[in-house]
Design a protein around this motif. Sequence first.
Motif, PDB file in Angstrom:
ATOM      1  N   ALA A   5       0.849  -1.192   0.000  1.00 53.45           N
ATOM      2  CA  ALA A   5       0.000   0.000   0.000  1.00 53.45           C
ATOM      3  C   ALA A   5       0.880   1.236   0.000  1.00 53.45           C
ATOM      4  O   ALA A   5       1.990   1.232   0.541  1.00 53.45           O
ATOM      5  N   ILE A   6       0.365   2.281  -0.626  1.00 55.52           N
ATOM      6  CA  ILE A   6       1.013   3.594  -0.602  1.00 55.52           C
ATOM      7  C   ILE A   6       0.062   4.570   0.071  1.00 55.52           C
ATOM      8  O   ILE A   6      -1.133   4.600  -0.238  1.00 55.52           O
ATOM      9  N   LEU A   8      -0.331   8.644   0.714  1.00 52.63           N
ATOM     10  CA  LEU A   8       0.153   9.979   0.353  1.00 52.63           C
ATOM     11  C   LEU A   8      -0.055  10.901   1.547  1.00 52.63           C
ATOM     12  O   LEU A   8      -1.190  11.171   1.939  1.00 52.63           O
ATOM     13  N   SER A  85      -0.077  16.049  -5.185  1.00 51.93           N
ATOM     14  CA  SER A  85       0.027  14.666  -4.712  1.00 51.93           C
ATOM     15  C   SER A  85       0.728  13.759  -5.717  1.00 51.93           C
ATOM     16  O   SER A  85       1.348  12.763  -5.337  1.00 51.93           O
ATOM     17  N   LEU A  89       3.651  10.840  -5.240  1.00 51.49           N
ATOM     18  CA  LEU A  89       3.518   9.480  -5.756  1.00 51.49           C
ATOM     19  C   LEU A  89       4.633   9.160  -6.753  1.00 51.49           C
ATOM     20  O   LEU A  89       5.194   8.053  -6.744  1.00 51.49           O
ATOM     21  N   LEU A 102      -3.680   2.504  -3.049  1.00 55.67           N
ATOM     22  CA  LEU A 102      -3.279   3.900  -2.901  1.00 55.67           C
ATOM     23  C   LEU A 102      -4.293   4.609  -2.012  1.00 55.67           C
ATOM     24  O   LEU A 102      -5.492   4.588  -2.304  1.00 55.67           O
ATOM     25  N   GLU A 104      -5.076   8.210   0.567  1.00 54.88           N
ATOM     26  CA  GLU A 104      -4.703   9.507   1.112  1.00 54.88           C
ATOM     27  C   GLU A 104      -4.639   9.384   2.632  1.00 54.88           C
ATOM     28  O   GLU A 104      -5.329   8.554   3.232  1.00 54.88           O
ATOM     29  N   LYS A 170      -7.076   0.969  -6.166  1.00 54.07           N
ATOM     30  CA  LYS A 170      -6.135  -0.128  -6.407  1.00 54.07           C
ATOM     31  C   LYS A 170      -5.481   0.141  -7.751  1.00 54.07           C
ATOM     32  O   LYS A 170      -6.172   0.335  -8.755  1.00 54.07           O
ATOM     33  N   ILE A 171      -4.155   0.154  -7.757  1.00 50.62           N
ATOM     34  CA  ILE A 171      -3.399   0.568  -8.935  1.00 50.62           C
ATOM     35  C   ILE A 171      -2.465  -0.560  -9.363  1.00 50.62           C
ATOM     36  O   ILE A 171      -1.704  -1.092  -8.541  1.00 50.62           O
ATOM     37  N   TYR A 176       0.519   2.456 -12.869  1.00 52.83           N
ATOM     38  CA  TYR A 176       1.443   3.353 -12.162  1.00 52.83           C
ATOM     39  C   TYR A 176       2.532   3.855 -13.109  1.00 52.83           C
ATOM     40  O   TYR A 176       2.880   5.044 -13.114  1.00 52.83           O
ATOM     41  N   TYR A 195      -2.736  13.274  -8.307  1.00 52.89           N
ATOM     42  CA  TYR A 195      -2.706  11.913  -8.854  1.00 52.89           C
ATOM     43  C   TYR A 195      -3.991  11.531  -9.578  1.00 52.89           C
ATOM     44  O   TYR A 195      -3.970  10.734 -10.522  1.00 52.89           O
TER      45      TYR A 195
END
Length: 612
Positions: A5-6, A8, A85, A89, A102, A104, A170-171, A176, A195
Amino acid sequence: MVKTAIILAAGLGSRLKERTIDKPKGFVEVGGIPIVERSVQRLIDNGIERIVIGTGYLAEFYERLATRYPQILCIPNDRYRDSGSMRTLYGLREAVDENFLLLESDLLYDPLCLGNLIADPREDIVLASGTTHSEDEVYIETDEYGMLRAVSKRPEELRSIDAELVGISKISKETYRMMCEAAEREMRDQPKWDYEYALVAVSAHKPIPVKKIEKLAWCEIDTEEHLERAAAEIYPRIAGESGKGPFSIQRNVLLNPGPATTTDTVKQAQVVPDICPREREFGDLMEWIAEQLTLFVAPKKDYETVLFGGSGTAAVESVISSVVGDGKLLIISNGAYGERMAEIAEVYRVDHEVLASSPVLPVSPDAIEAAIRQSEGKITHAAVVHNETTSGVLNDIEAIAEICVRYNVQLIVDAMSSYGAIPIDMAAHDISYVVASSNKNLQGMAGIGFVVANRERLTKLRTHTPKSYYLDLYKQYEYLKRTHQLRFTPPVQTLYALEQAIVETQIEGIEQRYRRYSESWAVLIEGIERLGLECLVPTEYHSRIITAIKEPDLPGYDFERMHDFLYERGITIYPGKIGKIASFRIANIGAIDKTDIERFLQVLSEYFTSLK
């Protein structure tokens, strides 16, 4: 399966004023926990093994958080004050080379949506909701297939407003890469590019699905007003906060075939201000519920849902008494609930015949076809139980529907124990009526029966002579459409609980719910075999929802004593209902998982040990 997971988390959070002078906005607390830490915990709970946080303002807070959660890697955006943002990323590209979630950093949301996104087979998904009126919305425009087309904070820039961006996606690795390529072009002139606009840029070259959950409980916390709403409205609603909301409720594990164990949030949804059900606001609620119940199994352009205050049997009785008219009904029965339909037909003097078959095997499509053919056109309707609740046998409604279409017979499906778990496509198989209730796989409270009906066939019922006053299917449908009300007083609080149950079903998804149930079933089957017990139905015919088990031949065994032994330990089971065969049933439905089944098996083993 997504394992990364990312988050931001570079922004200043300046609109929160004094609250973010000495900490990033991700560390603003709701319910005594920083909102970003709650996200970290929920991600880990859902199997995420690596969490990359793009930091900026007061990055040391996130570095300290990483010392407590080894899954976290922090990577700073040194240009956070004058960038958007997407810059944050973009700066993570060397650390992330896989599909990821992804998020926030300033979100409070129902954590069930994380598991849903992870389980969804699609590699790219943008999570969205209905209207929030937060005054800081990012609106989404989709195409006719529900794919991302455009986003904007200014609605006049969009051709249609189809959803609101939640801030969780979900990316895929490929998406990406394409987002970063777009960023390299755009950020030269637009350093504060976000983003979501990169996702739109990618959507011009590949479809990006938007998953909209109309009444998702969530909010972004950018202002003091947002924070107040988060604490007062969203936090009490979010699933998974058992014991932390307005009140805590003892959890019992119901392994009977309905009502099922419910979440605290479904129970709490019943606590609402008093309202007269004749008010427009409540009518809007009922219409929304009816529409969502339709969409689980059919397109709303051709199908309608009719609600009744009553049990599932009330809804079955409504269909049988209302739709056959001067025709003839074939009742396909391989259990007590098929027999119940025959009893209803007898009471209403509906012309019918019963095709009875073994209670431990699915009904034979060949036998059904033979019965219809032998009637020489007299049979106009057929009724079958999809998942026979007495045994857990799953009947093949697709094969049965194909036969009915061939002979111009309208099919009625009692889906009481399958709706909300086993996917049903009424339109694809030309099923006329599906009947279900609020309290089984939907995981709501008991008290609402409903019928999903083909609209064209439903409206033709207006010429039928009513056989029932309360359960007249057409009049119930017509009255709601015309007046925005039910004909008779509905169970108000139960409908509010059903609203929440529907939202939780949408978040989890029917396919994922069935996978969860199936995992519990697999643990159950392994356990009962280990204990020397035997299923009544061959496992290849199991619905994986309800299992009928032969009672053991043990000295001192007594079902009622076994029931009480389990009940005293917070577990409820149900006796069998198949003729003279001594059995009991275990339903692995509701807000439970395989750990609850493991505990049941342990307690059951303790009971058997106590007999020695």
